[in-house]
Scaffold this motif. Sequence first.
Motif, PDB file in Angstrom:
ATOM      1  N   THR A 213       0.832  -1.213   0.000  1.00  0.00           N
ATOM      2  CA  THR A 213       0.000   0.000   0.000  1.00  0.00           C
ATOM      3  C   THR A 213       0.863   1.257   0.000  1.00  0.00           C
ATOM      4  O   THR A 213       0.520   2.254  -0.640  1.00  0.00           O
ATOM      5  CB  THR A 213      -0.953   0.013   1.210  1.00  0.00           C
ATOM      6  OG1 THR A 213      -0.213  -0.158   2.424  1.00  0.00           O
ATOM      7  CG2 THR A 213      -1.977  -1.104   1.093  1.00  0.00           C
ATOM      8  N   ASN A 214       1.994   1.213   0.704  1.00  0.00           N
ATOM      9  CA  ASN A 214       2.897   2.369   0.704  1.00  0.00           C
ATOM     10  C   ASN A 214       3.448   2.648  -0.689  1.00  0.00           C
ATOM     11  O   ASN A 214       3.586   3.805  -1.093  1.00  0.00           O
ATOM     12  CB  ASN A 214       4.061   2.140   1.679  1.00  0.00           C
ATOM     13  CG  ASN A 214       3.803   2.765   3.032  1.00  0.00           C
ATOM     14  OD1 ASN A 214       3.217   3.841   3.124  1.00  0.00           O
ATOM     15  ND2 ASN A 214       4.203   2.096   4.078  1.00  0.00           N
ATOM     16  N   ASP A 215       3.765   1.582  -1.416  1.00  0.00           N
ATOM     17  CA  ASP A 215       4.281   1.765  -2.772  1.00  0.00           C
ATOM     18  C   ASP A 215       3.252   2.432  -3.672  1.00  0.00           C
ATOM     19  O   ASP A 215       3.600   3.247  -4.533  1.00  0.00           O
ATOM     20  CB  ASP A 215       4.703   0.416  -3.366  1.00  0.00           C
ATOM     21  CG  ASP A 215       6.172   0.126  -3.120  1.00  0.00           C
ATOM     22  OD1 ASP A 215       6.783   0.844  -2.323  1.00  0.00           O
ATOM     23  OD2 ASP A 215       6.704  -0.817  -3.719  1.00  0.00           O
ATOM     24  N   LEU A 216       1.997   2.073  -3.499  1.00  0.00           N
ATOM     25  CA  LEU A 216       0.942   2.699  -4.296  1.00  0.00           C
ATOM     26  C   LEU A 216       0.725   4.156  -3.878  1.00  0.00           C
ATOM     27  O   LEU A 216       0.492   5.026  -4.727  1.00  0.00           O
ATOM     28  CB  LEU A 216      -0.363   1.906  -4.150  1.00  0.00           C
ATOM     29  CG  LEU A 216      -0.342   0.496  -4.743  1.00  0.00           C
ATOM     30  CD1 LEU A 216      -1.672  -0.213  -4.503  1.00  0.00           C
ATOM     31  CD2 LEU A 216      -0.036   0.537  -6.243  1.00  0.00           C
ATOM     32  N   ILE A 217       0.824   4.424  -2.585  1.00  0.00           N
ATOM     33  CA  ILE A 217       0.659   5.801  -2.105  1.00  0.00           C
ATOM     34  C   ILE A 217       1.793   6.684  -2.605  1.00  0.00           C
ATOM     35  O   ILE A 217       1.584   7.863  -2.925  1.00  0.00           O
ATOM     36  CB  ILE A 217       0.576   5.833  -0.561  1.00  0.00           C
ATOM     37  CG1 ILE A 217      -0.703   5.131  -0.093  1.00  0.00           C
ATOM     38  CG2 ILE A 217       0.588   7.273  -0.049  1.00  0.00           C
ATOM     39  CD1 ILE A 217      -0.789   4.936   1.409  1.00  0.00           C
ATOM     40  N   ILE A 218       3.013   6.127  -2.678  1.00  0.00           N
ATOM     41  CA  ILE A 218       4.158   6.889  -3.176  1.00  0.00           C
ATOM     42  C   ILE A 218       3.858   7.474  -4.556  1.00  0.00           C
ATOM     43  O   ILE A 218       4.221   8.624  -4.855  1.00  0.00           O
ATOM     44  CB  ILE A 218       5.422   6.007  -3.236  1.00  0.00           C
ATOM     45  CG1 ILE A 218       6.007   5.799  -1.841  1.00  0.00           C
ATOM     46  CG2 ILE A 218       6.496   6.644  -4.130  1.00  0.00           C
ATOM     47  CD1 ILE A 218       7.205   4.872  -1.811  1.00  0.00           C
ATOM     48  N   LEU A 219       3.182   6.694  -5.385  1.00  0.00           N
ATOM     49  CA  LEU A 219       2.880   7.151  -6.747  1.00  0.00           C
ATOM     50  C   LEU A 219       2.089   8.449  -6.749  1.00  0.00           C
ATOM     51  O   LEU A 219       2.251   9.300  -7.630  1.00  0.00           O
ATOM     52  CB  LEU A 219       2.091   6.067  -7.494  1.00  0.00           C
ATOM     53  CG  LEU A 219       2.811   4.746  -7.744  1.00  0.00           C
ATOM     54  CD1 LEU A 219       1.856   3.737  -8.364  1.00  0.00           C
ATOM     55  CD2 LEU A 219       4.027   4.946  -8.636  1.00  0.00           C
ATOM     56  N   LEU A 220       1.231   8.614  -5.747  1.00  0.00           N
ATOM     57  CA  LEU A 220       0.357   9.788  -5.704  1.00  0.00           C
ATOM     58  C   LEU A 220       0.862  10.881  -4.769  1.00  0.00           C
ATOM     59  O   LEU A 220       0.661  12.068  -5.040  1.00  0.00           O
ATOM     60  CB  LEU A 220      -1.051   9.361  -5.252  1.00  0.00           C
ATOM     61  CG  LEU A 220      -1.778   8.336  -6.131  1.00  0.00           C
ATOM     62  CD1 LEU A 220      -3.104   7.927  -5.477  1.00  0.00           C
ATOM     63  CD2 LEU A 220      -2.024   8.916  -7.515  1.00  0.00           C
ATOM     64  N   ALA A 221       1.512  10.482  -3.664  1.00  0.00           N
ATOM     65  CA  ALA A 221       1.816  11.446  -2.611  1.00  0.00           C
ATOM     66  C   ALA A 221       3.229  12.016  -2.637  1.00  0.00           C
ATOM     67  O   ALA A 221       3.451  13.127  -2.139  1.00  0.00           O
ATOM     68  CB  ALA A 221       1.560  10.802  -1.246  1.00  0.00           C
ATOM     69  N   TYR A 222       4.181  11.291  -3.206  1.00  0.00           N
ATOM     70  CA  TYR A 222       5.584  11.709  -3.103  1.00  0.00           C
ATOM     71  C   TYR A 222       5.822  13.078  -3.737  1.00  0.00           C
ATOM     72  O   TYR A 222       6.415  13.970  -3.112  1.00  0.00           O
ATOM     73  CB  TYR A 222       6.487  10.663  -3.762  1.00  0.00           C
ATOM     74  CG  TYR A 222       7.968  10.905  -3.518  1.00  0.00           C
ATOM     75  CD1 TYR A 222       8.543  10.642  -2.286  1.00  0.00           C
ATOM     76  CD2 TYR A 222       8.792  11.391  -4.531  1.00  0.00           C
ATOM     77  CE1 TYR A 222       9.895  10.850  -2.059  1.00  0.00           C
ATOM     78  CE2 TYR A 222      10.142  11.606  -4.316  1.00  0.00           C
ATOM     79  CZ  TYR A 222      10.686  11.328  -3.079  1.00  0.00           C
ATOM     80  OH  TYR A 222      12.027  11.553  -2.865  1.00  0.00           O
ATOM     81  N   VAL A 223       5.349  13.267  -4.950  1.00  0.00           N
ATOM     82  CA  VAL A 223       5.595  14.528  -5.658  1.00  0.00           C
ATOM     83  C   VAL A 223       4.958  15.717  -4.948  1.00  0.00           C
ATOM     84  O   VAL A 223       5.645  16.712  -4.676  1.00  0.00           O
ATOM     85  CB  VAL A 223       5.117  14.435  -7.122  1.00  0.00           C
ATOM     86  CG1 VAL A 223       5.156  15.814  -7.786  1.00  0.00           C
ATOM     87  CG2 VAL A 223       5.993  13.464  -7.904  1.00  0.00           C
ATOM     88  N   PRO A 224       3.662  15.681  -4.612  1.00  0.00           N
ATOM     89  CA  PRO A 224       3.074  16.855  -3.948  1.00  0.00           C
ATOM     90  C   PRO A 224       3.664  17.150  -2.575  1.00  0.00           C
ATOM     91  O   PRO A 224       3.817  18.328  -2.211  1.00  0.00           O
ATOM     92  CB  PRO A 224       1.580  16.515  -3.853  1.00  0.00           C
ATOM     93  CG  PRO A 224       1.472  15.062  -4.118  1.00  0.00           C
ATOM     94  CD  PRO A 224       2.629  14.692  -4.967  1.00  0.00           C
ATOM     95  N   ILE A 225       4.016  16.108  -1.803  1.00  0.00           N
ATOM     96  CA  ILE A 225       4.585  16.344  -0.471  1.00  0.00           C
ATOM     97  C   ILE A 225       5.963  16.988  -0.581  1.00  0.00           C
ATOM     98  O   ILE A 225       6.268  17.977   0.109  1.00  0.00           O
ATOM     99  CB  ILE A 225       4.653  15.027   0.335  1.00  0.00           C
ATOM    100  CG1 ILE A 225       3.259  14.621   0.783  1.00  0.00           C
ATOM    101  CG2 ILE A 225       5.572  15.181   1.542  1.00  0.00           C
ATOM    102  CD1 ILE A 225       3.200  13.297   1.520  1.00  0.00           C
ATOM    103  N   VAL A 226       6.825  16.430  -1.444  1.00  0.00           N
ATOM    104  CA  VAL A 226       8.161  17.006  -1.630  1.00  0.00           C
ATOM    105  C   VAL A 226       8.059  18.441  -2.138  1.00  0.00           C
ATOM    106  O   VAL A 226       8.739  19.350  -1.643  1.00  0.00           O
ATOM    107  CB  VAL A 226       8.990  16.141  -2.609  1.00  0.00           C
ATOM    108  CG1 VAL A 226      10.260  16.880  -3.035  1.00  0.00           C
ATOM    109  CG2 VAL A 226       9.350  14.807  -1.969  1.00  0.00           C
ATOM    110  N   SER A 227       7.206  18.656  -3.118  1.00  0.00           N
ATOM    111  CA  SER A 227       7.048  19.995  -3.685  1.00  0.00           C
ATOM    112  C   SER A 227       6.544  20.977  -2.628  1.00  0.00           C
ATOM    113  O   SER A 227       7.048  22.094  -2.514  1.00  0.00           O
ATOM    114  CB  SER A 227       6.074  19.938  -4.865  1.00  0.00           C
ATOM    115  OG  SER A 227       5.930  21.208  -5.457  1.00  0.00           O
ATOM    116  N   PHE A 228       5.557  20.557  -1.845  1.00  0.00           N
ATOM    117  CA  PHE A 228       4.996  21.429  -0.808  1.00  0.00           C
ATOM    118  C   PHE A 228       6.055  21.808   0.221  1.00  0.00           C
ATOM    119  O   PHE A 228       6.204  22.992   0.573  1.00  0.00           O
ATOM    120  CB  PHE A 228       3.825  20.726  -0.117  1.00  0.00           C
ATOM    121  CG  PHE A 228       3.311  21.449   1.089  1.00  0.00           C
ATOM    122  CD1 PHE A 228       2.468  22.548   0.965  1.00  0.00           C
ATOM    123  CD2 PHE A 228       3.681  21.046   2.375  1.00  0.00           C
ATOM    124  CE1 PHE A 228       1.997  23.230   2.085  1.00  0.00           C
ATOM    125  CE2 PHE A 228       3.223  21.717   3.503  1.00  0.00           C
ATOM    126  CZ  PHE A 228       2.373  22.814   3.358  1.00  0.00           C
TER     127      PHE A 228
END
Length: 344
Positions: A155-170
């Motif tokens: 589940t973490n791997d799937l969340i990374i696909l959606l959450a990694y970019v916006p969190i890092v950018s924010f």
Amino acid sequence: MKSEDISFFEKNLTTWVLVCMVLGVMIGKFIPSVPLLLGQWEFYNVSLPATILLWIMIYPMMLKIDFTSIKNIGKNPKGLFLTWFINWLVKPFTMYAIAYLFFFVFYESILTTERAMEYLIGAVLLGAAPCTAMVFVWSKMTRGDGAYTLVQVATNDLIILLAYVPIVSFLLNRGNISIPWETLVLSVVLFIVVPLVISYLSRQYLIRTRGFAYLENVFIPKFDPYVMIGLLLTLVIIFTFQGQTILNQPLDIVLIATPLIIQTFAIFGITLGLAYYFKLPFNIAAPCSMIGSSNFFELSVAVAIALFGLSSGATLATVVGVLVEVPVMLLLVKIANSLESKFK
């Protein structure tokens, strides 16, 4: 804790990183033509040698992940909710806060603003990427529920696909650090989406044609030496480019490591404390704390290289994350196991 639960290479990863650092620095110092040559092999500022080596590491790791395990998501959901909460709503932000405090406040008289900013970026890239590979080792060493750990990782791997970019950018925008979204998205596609899709298709094909036992006991183990070689060569290349920085500022390794270690212990304590409060069994609580404490350093290093290059401070910071990962996590395994009786 049994010695056979972790391979000789993994157990001595810190030593290998130090060896690669010395070798890379010497190459950069005495054979400067090597980094010049490697620097020419780039595509849109992405190092082709480093990219190939990182794929060699990431692909076998993702082969281990069984996404069909997600059907068990309803079993003891409190453990999953805790994992998601810590990894995506706590850890990236505490990493940013602790790293900012050290790099821009405590080290204000030591680091230049530019260097502090680069190290902060590297710390954020680490903090926003929860562990997906070594966590199987930590789970086994704490007698964790292997099937449940698999669901957490999938589940973490799937969340990374959606959450990694916006969190890092924010987070980086909070520090007035601008990173083009398209570059960050490209990095995620290169180092998560592509190997994830290929590994998933490979896994399904091999299970269908050769069976699960062949995949687990024959095919995946074949990659073990290549993963080791890929990691070591990647580190040598990185330190070849970082050589002059390390020679000029050797203290920076310690300066970077300090907030990373503090962050690791903080997340471990918060997660294990919440697991105890919510009365999770130890075989779920311990892996929860390990997933939150450790990092997907392969992804962090890859993204740092893609965004800022092999010679950047951001890349150096992610590599220091590799340096401290194993000894700190082995210590946390011992601490977790010593607290097992509290969860009964």
